[in-house]
Design a protein around this motif. Structure first.
Motif, PDB file in Angstrom:
ATOM      1  N   ASP A   1       0.688  -1.259  -0.003  1.00  0.00           N
ATOM      2  CA  ASP A   1      -0.083  -0.002  -0.209  1.00  0.00           C
ATOM      3  C   ASP A   1       0.776   1.374   0.025  1.00  0.00           C
ATOM      4  OD1 ASP A   1      -2.358  -1.455   0.170  1.00  0.00           O
ATOM      5  OD2 ASP A   1      -2.040  -1.647   2.285  1.00  0.00           O
ATOM      6  N   GLY A   2       2.117   1.075  -0.865  1.00  0.00           N
ATOM      7  CA  GLY A   2       2.712   2.531  -0.970  1.00  0.00           C
ATOM      8  C   GLY A   2       3.660   2.698   0.056  1.00  0.00           C
ATOM      9  N   LEU A   3       3.762   1.736   1.112  1.00  0.00           N
ATOM     10  CA  LEU A   3       4.690   1.820   2.329  1.00  0.00           C
ATOM     11  C   LEU A   3       5.558   0.976   2.402  1.00  0.00           C
ATOM     12  CD1 LEU A   3       2.233   3.452   5.032  1.00  0.00           C
ATOM     13  CD2 LEU A   3       3.384   4.831   3.492  1.00  0.00           C
ATOM     14  N   ILE A   4       6.815   1.004   3.000  1.00  0.00           N
ATOM     15  CA  ILE A   4       7.542  -0.066   3.349  1.00  0.00           C
ATOM     16  C   ILE A   4       7.189  -0.819   4.548  1.00  0.00           C
ATOM     17  CG2 ILE A   4       9.898  -0.727   4.327  1.00  0.00           C
ATOM     18  CD1 ILE A   4      10.785   1.820   2.828  1.00  0.00           C
ATOM     19  N   ALA A   5       6.632  -2.073   4.252  1.00  0.00           N
ATOM     20  CA  ALA A   5       6.068  -2.965   5.381  1.00  0.00           C
ATOM     21  C   ALA A   5       6.989  -3.812   6.134  1.00  0.00           C
ATOM     22  CB  ALA A   5       5.243  -4.007   4.941  1.00  0.00           C
ATOM     23  N   ASP A   6       8.107  -4.133   5.500  1.00  0.00           N
ATOM     24  CA  ASP A   6       9.107  -4.898   6.312  1.00  0.00           C
ATOM     25  C   ASP A   6      10.449  -4.994   5.561  1.00  0.00           C
ATOM     26  OD1 ASP A   6      10.090  -6.846   8.167  1.00  0.00           O
ATOM     27  OD2 ASP A   6       9.770  -8.376   6.984  1.00  0.00           O
TER      28      ASP A   6
END
Length: 384
Positions: free
Chosen positions: A30-35
Motif C-alpha cells: 500500500d505504498g509504504l515499506i512494510a518490512d
C-alpha cells in the motif's frame, strides 16, 4: 505473511540509515515499506535485484535545473511550460530523485530579463502537471529571493501563501561579496552574455547601486512575509563570514545553503543550522566559484546535506564518491542526499528505508565504479 499484491525486492544491498544489508529484502504494501529483512526472500514474484544497491529515494531541496528547460538558450522561452516541466521531471526521476524542491528565482535581475515571465510560467506548470498526475517525482517549490533586486518583493508576495511553497531562501549575488567575492569568477560565469569589458563593468556598478538601495529593506520585507506562515522553512545563501551566519540565526534561518568558506560553514553547523553544499562540488573536486570544498566540509563533519544544484545526476555520484574521499560510511553518505535533507525540509515520512515510511526507493548499479539509477519507485510504484 506477504499478500499477493505486495512488492518484494530481494537479493539487494539494502542501505538503511545505519547499515548495509547484503542480500536483503524490502517488502512494500500500500505504498509504504512494510518490512525489511537481512535475508533473501523466496516468495513467488519477488524481484531479484542481483546484488545491486537499494537506496531510499533521493531528496533534492535546491535544483536550478527546471529553469534550463524553460529557457534552453538565452532569451529563448520554451513555448510549452508543462512540456518543459515534464522533461525536467523525467531527468530528475532518472537520477534517483523522488522528492524535489524546484528552486525558482524571485528577481528580474535586469530590465531585459525574462525571469519574471519564466517564474509565473514555471509555477503554473508545476502545479498543473502535479494536479494532472503527470510527474514521476514529488515536486515542491523553493523560492529564492534576490534581496538586492528592485522587484523581488512584488514578485514573491503573490506566492507567499501557496501551499506548494515550503522553502524560501535569501540571496544576494551582488559582485564583490558572498559567492562572487572574486569578481573574475563572475566574469567567467557571465562569459556567455557576450558583454564587452566596459559593459560588464557597467553591469557590476548597476548591481552595486541596487544593493545599496534595496538589499537591506527588501530583506526585511521578505522576512516579514515569510513570518506570516509558521510552516515556511527559511534558508540563507552563500554565507561567507561569521557575521553572515549571525544575521541568519537572528532572522530564524535553519539552513545555510552553499556557505562559501570553512569558517562560515563551521559557525553555522556549530550553531545548529544545517549546511547544504553542491554535489557537483564533490564530483568535480571543488567549487566552480573558487569557494570552499564540500569534501573538506564532509571530512570536518560540518556538512549536513547535498544539493544537485545544476546537475541532477550529481547527487547519486557524490554520495558514493564521499565514501572514497572521506571516512564516511555509505549509510552516512547516503543520508546526505536523503534522510538529512528530508528532515531539513519537514518531510519525515521519507528519506529512509524503514517500516512505515513511504516506499520511495532507487535501485543502483555500479558501472565502472559510477553509480547508475536502474529502477526508481515512488510510493511503491515504479516510475523509472
Amino acid at each position: 505473511m506477504n499478500s499477493a499484491t505486495d512488492l518484494i525486492l530481494t537479493n539487494a544491498r539494502v542501505v538503511t540509515r545505519d547499515d548495509v544489508l547484503t542480500g536483503g529484502t524490502v517488502v512494500v504494501r500500500d505504498g509504504l515499506i512494510a518490512d525489511i529483512d537481512d535475508r533473501p526472500s523466496g516468495a513467488p514474484g519477488a524481484l531479484d535485484l542481483a546484488g545491486d544497491y537499494l537506496l531510499p529515494g533521493l531528496v533534492e531541496m535546491h535544483t536550478d535545473h527546471l529553469e534550463r528547460h524553460l529557457m534552453p538558450r538565452p532569451k529563448v522561452i520554451w513555448p510549452s511550460p508543462v512540456a518543459a516541466v515534464v522533461a525536467h521531471d523525467a531527468q530528475i526521476a532518472a537520477a534517483g530523485i523522488t522528492t524535489v524542491f524546484d528552486a525558482i528565482a524571485c528577481g528580474q535581475y535586469s530590465d531585459g530579463s525574462l525571469r519574471r515571465q519564466m517564474l509565473t510560467d514555471e509555477i503554473a506548470a508545476v502545479k498543473h502537471a502535479r494536479a494532472e498526475g503527470l510527474l514521476r517525482a514529488d515536486h515542491w517549490l523553493h523560492l529564492r529571493c534576490e534581496v538586492a533586486d528592485p522587484c523581488v518583493v512584488e514578485i514573491f508576495e503573490p506566492y507567499r501563501a501557496d501551499p506548494l511553497v515550503r522553502l524560501v531562501s535569501l540571496m544576494d549575488h551582488t559582485p564583490g561579496q558572498r559567492q562572487w567575492s572574486d569578481i573574475s569568477k563572475l566574469r567567467q560565469f557571465d562569459s556567455d552574455q557576450g558583454w564587452t569589458e566596459a559593459e560588464f563593468e557597467a553591469r557590476v556598478r548597476e548591481r552595486l547601486a541596487d544593493q545599496a538601495r534595496f538589499a537591506h529593506r527588501h530583506r526585511l520585507q521578505v522576512l516579514e512575509l515569510v513570518r506570516e506562515r509558521s510552516d515556511l522553512i527559511l534558508a540563507t545563501h552563500d554565507d561567507t563570514t561569521e557575521a553572515h551566519v549571525d544575521e541568519a540565526l537572528s532572522e530564524g534561518a535553519t539552513i545555510s545553503e552553499f556557505p562559501t568558506t570553512f569558517n562560515a560553514a563551521t559557525k553555522a553547523h556549530g550553531a545548529g543550522m544545517k549546511t547544504i553544499m553542491g554535489a557537483p562540488n564533490v564530483v568535480r573536486g571543488g567549487s566552480h566559484s573558487g569557494n570552499v570544498s564540500a569534501i573538506e566540509l564532509a571530512r570536518a563533519r560540518v556538512l549536513d546535506g547535498l544539493s544537485s544544484d545544476y546537475v541532477p545526476a550529481s547527487l547519486l555520484q557524490a554520495a558514493f564518491a564521499l565514501t572514497d574521499l572521506t571516512d564516511l560510511s555509505l549509510p552516512a553518505s547516503v543520508a546526505l542526499v536523503s534522510a538529512n535533507v528530508a528532515d531539513m525540509v519537514g518531510l519525515p515520512d521519507r528519506g529512509r528505508l524503514a517500516p512505515g515510511l513511504k516506499a520511495d526507493m532507487v535501485r543502483v548499479h555500479l558501472a565502472d565504479g559510477i553509480p547508475m539509477a536502474r529502477h526508481v519507485w515512488r510510493d511503491g510504484v515504479r516510475v523509472c
